[in-house]
Design a protein around this motif. Sequence first.
Motif, PDB file in Angstrom:
ATOM      1  N   HIS A  69     -12.763   8.988  -6.981  1.00 47.72           N
ATOM      2  CA  HIS A  69     -12.475  10.427  -6.958  1.00 47.72           C
ATOM      3  C   HIS A  69     -12.333  10.926  -5.512  1.00 47.72           C
ATOM      4  O   HIS A  69     -11.388  11.646  -5.170  1.00 47.72           O
ATOM      5  CB  HIS A  69     -13.582  11.188  -7.692  1.00 47.72           C
ATOM      6  CG  HIS A  69     -13.486  12.672  -7.573  1.00 47.72           C
ATOM      7  ND1 HIS A  69     -12.516  13.408  -8.225  1.00 47.72           N
ATOM      8  CD2 HIS A  69     -14.220  13.551  -6.860  1.00 47.72           C
ATOM      9  CE1 HIS A  69     -12.660  14.684  -7.920  1.00 47.72           C
ATOM     10  NE2 HIS A  69     -13.693  14.798  -7.095  1.00 47.72           N
ATOM     11  N   PHE A  70     -13.267  10.533  -4.654  1.00 53.34           N
ATOM     12  CA  PHE A  70     -13.218  10.988  -3.264  1.00 53.34           C
ATOM     13  C   PHE A  70     -12.068  10.354  -2.487  1.00 53.34           C
ATOM     14  O   PHE A  70     -11.534  10.970  -1.554  1.00 53.34           O
ATOM     15  CB  PHE A  70     -14.569  10.763  -2.575  1.00 53.34           C
ATOM     16  CG  PHE A  70     -15.565  11.843  -2.903  1.00 53.34           C
ATOM     17  CD1 PHE A  70     -15.658  12.982  -2.123  1.00 53.34           C
ATOM     18  CD2 PHE A  70     -16.393  11.735  -4.006  1.00 53.34           C
ATOM     19  CE1 PHE A  70     -16.558  13.989  -2.430  1.00 53.34           C
ATOM     20  CE2 PHE A  70     -17.306  12.721  -4.330  1.00 53.34           C
ATOM     21  CZ  PHE A  70     -17.381  13.862  -3.535  1.00 53.34           C
ATOM     22  N   LEU A  71     -11.653   9.155  -2.864  1.00 53.92           N
ATOM     23  CA  LEU A  71     -10.456   8.567  -2.238  1.00 53.92           C
ATOM     24  C   LEU A  71      -9.222   9.374  -2.607  1.00 53.92           C
ATOM     25  O   LEU A  71      -8.314   9.556  -1.786  1.00 53.92           O
ATOM     26  CB  LEU A  71     -10.297   7.103  -2.653  1.00 53.92           C
ATOM     27  CG  LEU A  71     -11.349   6.136  -2.113  1.00 53.92           C
ATOM     28  CD1 LEU A  71     -11.130   4.739  -2.686  1.00 53.92           C
ATOM     29  CD2 LEU A  71     -11.363   6.112  -0.589  1.00 53.92           C
ATOM     30  N   THR A  72      -9.177   9.885  -3.831  1.00 56.15           N
ATOM     31  CA  THR A  72      -8.069  10.748  -4.247  1.00 56.15           C
ATOM     32  C   THR A  72      -8.064  12.036  -3.431  1.00 56.15           C
ATOM     33  O   THR A  72      -7.005  12.511  -3.009  1.00 56.15           O
ATOM     34  CB  THR A  72      -8.171  11.058  -5.754  1.00 56.15           C
ATOM     35  OG1 THR A  72      -8.095   9.822  -6.475  1.00 56.15           O
ATOM     36  CG2 THR A  72      -7.051  11.970  -6.214  1.00 56.15           C
ATOM     37  N   ILE A  73      -9.232  12.585  -3.185  1.00 55.92           N
ATOM     38  CA  ILE A  73      -9.325  13.784  -2.344  1.00 55.92           C
ATOM     39  C   ILE A  73      -8.841  13.463  -0.930  1.00 55.92           C
ATOM     40  O   ILE A  73      -8.114  14.258  -0.316  1.00 55.92           O
ATOM     41  CB  ILE A  73     -10.761  14.343  -2.333  1.00 55.92           C
ATOM     42  CG1 ILE A  73     -11.129  14.855  -3.726  1.00 55.92           C
ATOM     43  CG2 ILE A  73     -10.910  15.460  -1.297  1.00 55.92           C
ATOM     44  CD1 ILE A  73     -12.594  15.214  -3.897  1.00 55.92           C
ATOM     45  N   SER A  74      -9.207  12.292  -0.407  1.00 56.91           N
ATOM     46  CA  SER A  74      -8.739  11.881   0.925  1.00 56.91           C
ATOM     47  C   SER A  74      -7.218  11.816   0.977  1.00 56.91           C
ATOM     48  O   SER A  74      -6.604  12.256   1.951  1.00 56.91           O
ATOM     49  CB  SER A  74      -9.315  10.511   1.307  1.00 56.91           C
ATOM     50  OG  SER A  74     -10.677  10.610   1.613  1.00 56.91           O
ATOM     51  N   LEU A  75      -6.621  11.264  -0.085  1.00 57.43           N
ATOM     52  CA  LEU A  75      -5.156  11.207  -0.135  1.00 57.43           C
ATOM     53  C   LEU A  75      -4.550  12.607  -0.156  1.00 57.43           C
ATOM     54  O   LEU A  75      -3.521  12.850   0.477  1.00 57.43           O
ATOM     55  CB  LEU A  75      -4.688  10.407  -1.352  1.00 57.43           C
ATOM     56  CG  LEU A  75      -4.764   8.895  -1.200  1.00 57.43           C
ATOM     57  CD1 LEU A  75      -4.643   8.211  -2.557  1.00 57.43           C
ATOM     58  CD2 LEU A  75      -3.676   8.401  -0.247  1.00 57.43           C
ATOM     59  N   GLY A  76      -5.183  13.525  -0.851  1.00 54.28           N
ATOM     60  CA  GLY A  76      -4.701  14.907  -0.863  1.00 54.28           C
ATOM     61  C   GLY A  76      -4.790  15.537   0.513  1.00 54.28           C
ATOM     62  O   GLY A  76      -3.860  16.232   0.956  1.00 54.28           O
ATOM     63  N   SER A  77      -5.889  15.308   1.199  1.00 59.70           N
ATOM     64  CA  SER A  77      -6.041  15.838   2.555  1.00 59.70           C
ATOM     65  C   SER A  77      -5.020  15.228   3.501  1.00 59.70           C
ATOM     66  O   SER A  77      -4.513  15.901   4.397  1.00 59.70           O
ATOM     67  CB  SER A  77      -7.458  15.566   3.075  1.00 59.70           C
ATOM     68  OG  SER A  77      -8.405  16.276   2.320  1.00 59.70           O
ATOM     69  N   LEU A  78      -4.716  13.960   3.294  1.00 59.77           N
ATOM     70  CA  LEU A  78      -3.716  13.287   4.128  1.00 59.77           C
ATOM     71  C   LEU A  78      -2.330  13.909   3.911  1.00 59.77           C
ATOM     72  O   LEU A  78      -1.593  14.143   4.877  1.00 59.77           O
ATOM     73  CB  LEU A  78      -3.697  11.793   3.812  1.00 59.77           C
ATOM     74  CG  LEU A  78      -2.857  10.907   4.715  1.00 59.77           C
ATOM     75  CD1 LEU A  78      -3.333  10.982   6.172  1.00 59.77           C
ATOM     76  CD2 LEU A  78      -2.910   9.470   4.222  1.00 59.77           C
ATOM     77  N   LEU A 132      -2.321   4.832   6.788  1.00 63.39           N
ATOM     78  CA  LEU A 132      -3.614   5.226   6.234  1.00 63.39           C
ATOM     79  C   LEU A 132      -3.496   5.463   4.725  1.00 63.39           C
ATOM     80  O   LEU A 132      -4.369   5.055   3.958  1.00 63.39           O
ATOM     81  CB  LEU A 132      -4.130   6.473   6.955  1.00 63.39           C
ATOM     82  CG  LEU A 132      -5.537   6.943   6.650  1.00 63.39           C
ATOM     83  CD1 LEU A 132      -6.561   5.827   6.779  1.00 63.39           C
ATOM     84  CD2 LEU A 132      -5.899   8.113   7.560  1.00 63.39           C
ATOM     85  N   GLY A 133      -2.412   6.072   4.297  1.00 65.28           N
ATOM     86  CA  GLY A 133      -2.183   6.275   2.874  1.00 65.28           C
ATOM     87  C   GLY A 133      -2.073   4.960   2.123  1.00 65.28           C
ATOM     88  O   GLY A 133      -2.629   4.807   1.026  1.00 65.28           O
ATOM     89  N   ARG A 134      -1.385   3.992   2.707  1.00 63.58           N
ATOM     90  CA  ARG A 134      -1.287   2.666   2.083  1.00 63.58           C
ATOM     91  C   ARG A 134      -2.668   2.018   1.965  1.00 63.58           C
ATOM     92  O   ARG A 134      -2.997   1.407   0.948  1.00 63.58           O
ATOM     93  CB  ARG A 134      -0.342   1.756   2.873  1.00 63.58           C
ATOM     94  CG  ARG A 134       1.126   2.027   2.599  1.00 63.58           C
ATOM     95  CD  ARG A 134       2.030   0.944   3.175  1.00 63.58           C
ATOM     96  NE  ARG A 134       2.058   0.932   4.627  1.00 63.58           N
ATOM     97  CZ  ARG A 134       2.812   1.726   5.378  1.00 63.58           C
ATOM     98  NH1 ARG A 134       3.632   2.593   4.812  1.00 63.58           N
ATOM     99  NH2 ARG A 134       2.791   1.640   6.685  1.00 63.58           N
ATOM    100  N   MET A 135      -3.462   2.169   2.997  1.00 62.59           N
ATOM    101  CA  MET A 135      -4.813   1.598   2.971  1.00 62.59           C
ATOM    102  C   MET A 135      -5.671   2.257   1.888  1.00 62.59           C
ATOM    103  O   MET A 135      -6.410   1.580   1.167  1.00 62.59           O
ATOM    104  CB  MET A 135      -5.478   1.758   4.342  1.00 62.59           C
ATOM    105  CG  MET A 135      -4.832   0.938   5.435  1.00 62.59           C
ATOM    106  SD  MET A 135      -5.522   1.313   7.064  1.00 62.59           S
ATOM    107  CE  MET A 135      -7.062   0.406   6.956  1.00 62.59           C
ATOM    108  N   GLN A 156      -8.092   1.961  -3.523  1.00 64.57           N
ATOM    109  CA  GLN A 156      -8.172   2.482  -4.894  1.00 64.57           C
ATOM    110  C   GLN A 156      -7.836   1.394  -5.911  1.00 64.57           C
ATOM    111  O   GLN A 156      -8.569   1.200  -6.878  1.00 64.57           O
ATOM    112  CB  GLN A 156      -7.208   3.647  -5.094  1.00 64.57           C
ATOM    113  CG  GLN A 156      -7.698   4.968  -4.581  1.00 64.57           C
ATOM    114  CD  GLN A 156      -6.699   6.061  -4.872  1.00 64.57           C
ATOM    115  OE1 GLN A 156      -5.480   5.880  -4.735  1.00 64.57           O
ATOM    116  NE2 GLN A 156      -7.204   7.220  -5.250  1.00 64.57           N
ATOM    117  N   ARG A 157      -6.729   0.700  -5.681  1.00 64.33           N
ATOM    118  CA  ARG A 157      -6.322  -0.364  -6.617  1.00 64.33           C
ATOM    119  C   ARG A 157      -7.391  -1.447  -6.714  1.00 64.33           C
ATOM    120  O   ARG A 157      -7.699  -1.937  -7.795  1.00 64.33           O
ATOM    121  CB  ARG A 157      -4.981  -0.970  -6.193  1.00 64.33           C
ATOM    122  CG  ARG A 157      -3.782  -0.130  -6.572  1.00 64.33           C
ATOM    123  CD  ARG A 157      -2.483  -0.869  -6.355  1.00 64.33           C
ATOM    124  NE  ARG A 157      -2.262  -1.293  -4.984  1.00 64.33           N
ATOM    125  CZ  ARG A 157      -1.742  -0.537  -4.018  1.00 64.33           C
ATOM    126  NH1 ARG A 157      -1.374   0.698  -4.285  1.00 64.33           N
ATOM    127  NH2 ARG A 157      -1.590  -1.016  -2.809  1.00 64.33           N
TER     128      ARG A 157
END
Length: 121
Positions: A66-75, A106-109, A114-115
Amino acid sequence: MDVRSYRDLKVWQVGVELVGQIYEITRSFPKSEVFGLTSQIQRAAVSVPSNIAEGHARGSRREFLHFLTISLGSLAELETQLLIGSRVGYLEAVILDGLLRQCDELGRMLRSLQRSLQSKA
């Protein structure tokens, strides 16, 4: 490598490195933007590694995802704000291109992490 702390995660390290660059670059933004675009860009950048850290510290795979998804949104928010900064003349194209490349990496990472976490579920 054994991951005992979020500080051991390469994705967190890269995120923190990007924050440092963002702060350095936004120092040249007009003082009139200190509570506007400058602040928004800095907050979005800080949010990326902060959410990685918080998610990892929660100790649950589901919450970490969930928090990784938030990080992607912030990115994505950061990328948008950088594009706006360029459009209004605060960022040179060469600097913008370099920052966007870093954001892409960073998005790819983040998506790879996540995967990896999803496949272990």
